[in-house]
Write an enzyme that holds these catalytic residues in place. Structure first.
Site, mmCIF file in Angstrom:
data_model
loop_
_atom_site.group_PDB
_atom_site.id
_atom_site.type_symbol
_atom_site.label_atom_id
_atom_site.label_comp_id
_atom_site.label_asym_id
_atom_site.label_seq_id
_atom_site.Cartn_x
_atom_site.Cartn_y
_atom_site.Cartn_z
ATOM 1 N N SER A 8 0.860 -1.195 0.000
ATOM 2 C CA SER A 8 0.000 0.000 0.000
ATOM 3 C C SER A 8 0.891 1.238 0.000
ATOM 4 O O SER A 8 2.095 1.163 0.259
ATOM 5 C CB SER A 8 -0.846 -0.040 1.275
ATOM 6 O OG SER A 8 -1.398 1.231 1.573
ATOM 7 N N TYR A 49 -3.220 -1.035 10.242
ATOM 8 C CA TYR A 49 -3.170 -1.212 8.785
ATOM 9 C C TYR A 49 -1.795 -0.781 8.263
ATOM 10 O O TYR A 49 -1.157 -1.495 7.487
ATOM 11 C CB TYR A 49 -4.290 -0.390 8.141
ATOM 12 C CG TYR A 49 -4.370 -0.549 6.646
ATOM 13 C CD1 TYR A 49 -5.085 -1.601 6.079
ATOM 14 C CD2 TYR A 49 -3.742 0.344 5.784
ATOM 15 C CE1 TYR A 49 -5.169 -1.757 4.702
ATOM 16 C CE2 TYR A 49 -3.819 0.196 4.411
ATOM 17 C CZ TYR A 49 -4.541 -0.855 3.876
ATOM 18 O OH TYR A 49 -4.609 -1.006 2.507
HETATM 19 N N1 LIG Z 1 -8.542 0.267 -2.087
HETATM 20 C C1 LIG Z 1 -7.370 0.831 -1.985
HETATM 21 O O1 LIG Z 1 -7.218 2.040 -2.248
HETATM 22 C C2 LIG Z 1 -6.177 0.036 -1.571
HETATM 23 C C3 LIG Z 1 -4.921 0.657 -1.658
HETATM 24 C C4 LIG Z 1 -3.796 -0.054 -1.295
HETATM 25 C C5 LIG Z 1 -3.895 -1.372 -0.902
HETATM 26 N N2 LIG Z 1 -5.116 -1.966 -0.834
HETATM 27 C C6 LIG Z 1 -5.154 -3.367 -0.442
HETATM 28 O O2 LIG Z 1 -5.746 -4.111 -1.476
HETATM 29 C C7 LIG Z 1 -6.349 -5.283 -0.930
HETATM 30 C C8 LIG Z 1 -7.787 -5.341 -1.383
HETATM 31 O O3 LIG Z 1 -8.443 -4.185 -0.873
HETATM 32 P P1 LIG Z 1 -9.821 -3.648 -1.461
HETATM 33 O O4 LIG Z 1 -9.724 -2.178 -1.507
HETATM 34 O O5 LIG Z 1 -10.167 -4.409 -2.667
HETATM 35 O O6 LIG Z 1 -10.773 -4.011 -0.232
HETATM 36 P P2 LIG Z 1 -12.175 -4.744 -0.204
HETATM 37 O O7 LIG Z 1 -12.657 -4.557 1.187
HETATM 38 O O8 LIG Z 1 -13.018 -4.282 -1.328
HETATM 39 O O9 LIG Z 1 -11.803 -6.282 -0.458
HETATM 40 C C9 LIG Z 1 -11.118 -7.033 0.496
HETATM 41 C C10 LIG Z 1 -11.281 -8.498 0.199
HETATM 42 O O10 LIG Z 1 -10.596 -9.270 1.201
HETATM 43 C C11 LIG Z 1 -11.456 -10.300 1.642
HETATM 44 N N3 LIG Z 1 -11.100 -10.715 2.998
HETATM 45 C C12 LIG Z 1 -11.147 -9.971 4.136
HETATM 46 N N4 LIG Z 1 -10.770 -10.715 5.184
HETATM 47 C C13 LIG Z 1 -10.483 -11.945 4.706
HETATM 48 C C14 LIG Z 1 -10.041 -13.155 5.296
HETATM 49 N N5 LIG Z 1 -9.839 -13.261 6.618
HETATM 50 N N6 LIG Z 1 -9.827 -14.232 4.492
HETATM 51 C C15 LIG Z 1 -10.057 -14.155 3.163
HETATM 52 N N7 LIG Z 1 -10.494 -13.043 2.550
HETATM 53 C C16 LIG Z 1 -10.696 -11.959 3.312
HETATM 54 C C17 LIG Z 1 -12.848 -9.692 1.561
HETATM 55 O O11 LIG Z 1 -13.849 -10.692 1.585
HETATM 56 C C18 LIG Z 1 -12.737 -8.963 0.239
HETATM 57 O O12 LIG Z 1 -12.944 -9.867 -0.820
HETATM 58 C C19 LIG Z 1 -6.191 -5.175 0.582
HETATM 59 O O13 LIG Z 1 -5.062 -5.903 0.984
HETATM 60 C C20 LIG Z 1 -5.953 -3.693 0.786
HETATM 61 O O14 LIG Z 1 -5.241 -3.453 1.948
HETATM 62 C C21 LIG Z 1 -6.266 -1.293 -1.155
HETATM 63 O O1 LIG Z 2 -5.752 5.414 4.904
HETATM 64 C C1 LIG Z 2 -6.860 4.899 4.735
HETATM 65 O O2 LIG Z 2 -7.839 5.143 5.467
HETATM 66 C C2 LIG Z 2 -7.030 3.958 3.605
HETATM 67 O O3 LIG Z 2 -8.124 3.625 3.229
HETATM 68 C C3 LIG Z 2 -5.784 3.419 2.942
HETATM 69 C C4 LIG Z 2 -6.000 3.040 1.491
HETATM 70 O O4 LIG Z 2 -7.049 2.123 1.339
HETATM 71 C C5 LIG Z 2 -4.766 2.501 0.786
HETATM 72 O O5 LIG Z 2 -4.152 1.457 1.472
HETATM 73 C C6 LIG Z 2 -3.795 3.573 0.435
HETATM 74 O O6 LIG Z 2 -2.774 3.061 -0.367
#
Ligand SMILES: NC(=O)c1ccc[n+]([C@@H]2O[C@H](COP(=O)([O-])OP(=O)(O)OC[C@H]3O[C@@H](n4cnc5c(N)ncnc54)[C@H](O)[C@@H]3O)[C@@H](O)[C@H]2O)c1
Ligand SMILES: O=C(O)C(=O)C[C@H](O)[C@H](O)CO
Length: 233
Positions: free
Chosen positions: A125, A138
């Site tokens: 992230s 996080y």
């Molecule tokens: N959305 C963003 O801007 C962003 C940025 C950087 C990193 N991320 C990372 O990307 C990944 C996906 O995030 P997202 O934004 O799609 O979130 P999201 O909440 O839309 O999806 C998360 C997924 O993880 C699954 N999950 C949660 N706990 C679980 C468990 N114990 N076992 C199996 N599956 C589980 C959920 O069911 C869901 O499918 C995460 O690791 C998040 O930290 C997201």
């Molecule tokens: O900082 C927050 O509250 C976030 O939601 C973090 C983002 O989902 C993401 O991980 C940023 O890269």
């Protein structure tokens, strides 16, 4: 045809990754701990759905154990509890899903990937690089995912396993809904994003697809931003 497990593969970024990989002919096993999410996922050729909780060893073994082959693992499962992460139980849960869950799946895949000379993509992230407001667990977990990725890349290169991570910026998913609904946070993020928009899950999927491909055959131990320029400013 490559066989790839995507954890969190029915949620935002994971689903984007699953679609991207299925689009180039991969056989994807998209796993999630949420039965409701699995039920709501529209059927797509090339994507098989399985219930699996990355914090539960028996559940992970039930998915990885029977496999005779695996070419890729994409760890997307993750949670964030904005505002609640100063509670120690919540802190521990976030670390357990995001960091320990990632390691649990890497270990479950290791022997299969050594056989196929396959590859892992973890999800770091922006908060692997700097801390975020209200999300100490996080941020700590994502710093850990970045370091874990480098460690495994160094250790497992001899087995022919490449290990990389993506570092998405601010992507339009459920996880960022609270930020997008908060004008002050949303404006702050857009002000620092040179491309002045939220990323799409397909744009993250495209990077993962490349990292898993033969084109990335000399790439390991790297953490790739996909962030509209956020880290550049
Ligand atoms: N959305 C963003 O801007 C962003 C940025 C950087 C990193 N991320 C990372 O990307 C990944 C996906 O995030 P997202 O934004 O799609 O979130 P999201 O909440 O839309 O999806 C998360 C997924 O993880 C699954 N999950 C949660 N706990 C679980 C468990 N114990 N076992 C199996 N599956 C589980 C959920 O069911 C869901 O499918 C995460 O690791 C998040 O930290 C997201
Ligand atoms: O900082 C927050 O509250 C976030 O939601 C973090 C983002 O989902 C993401 O991980 C940023 O890269």
């Amino acid at each position: 045809m490559k066989k790839v497990i995507v954890t969190g593969g029915t949620g935002g970024i994971g689903a984007g990754v699953a679609h991207c990989l299925a689009g180039v002919g991969c056989k994807v096993i998209a796993v999630s701990a949420s039965q409701a999410e699995l039920n709501a996922f529209p059927p797509q050729e090339g994507i098989e759905l399985r219930l699996m909780d990355v914090t539960d060893q028996a559940s992970v073994d039930a998915v990885f154990g029977p496999l005779d082959r695996l070419d890729g693992l994409v760890n997307c499962a993750g949670i964030l509890r904005r505002g609640d992460e100063y509670d120690i139980d919540v802190f521990q849960r976030v670390i357990d899903v995001n960091l320990v869950g990632t390691m649990r799946c890497c270990l479950a895949a290791q022997t299969l990937l050594a056989t196929s000379k396959g590859s892992i993509v973890n999800t770091a992230s922006m908060l692997s690089t700097f801390g975020g407001p209200l999300v100490p667990a996080y941020s700590a977990s994502k710093g850990g995912v970045s370091q874990l990725t480098k460690s495994l890349a160094g250790e497992w290169a001899d087995d022919g396993i490449r290990v990389n991570a993506i570092a998405p910026g601010w992507i339009e998913t459920e996880m960022t809904q609270g930020l997008r609904d908060n004008p002050e946070r949303a404006e702050g993020i857009m002000a620092r994003t040179p491309m002045k928009r939220w990323g799409k899950t397909s744009e993250v999927g495209a990077l993962v697809r490349w990292l898993l491909s033969e084109e990335a055959s000399f790439v390991t131990g790297s953490v790739y931003p996909v962030d509209g320029g956020y880290l550049a400013m």
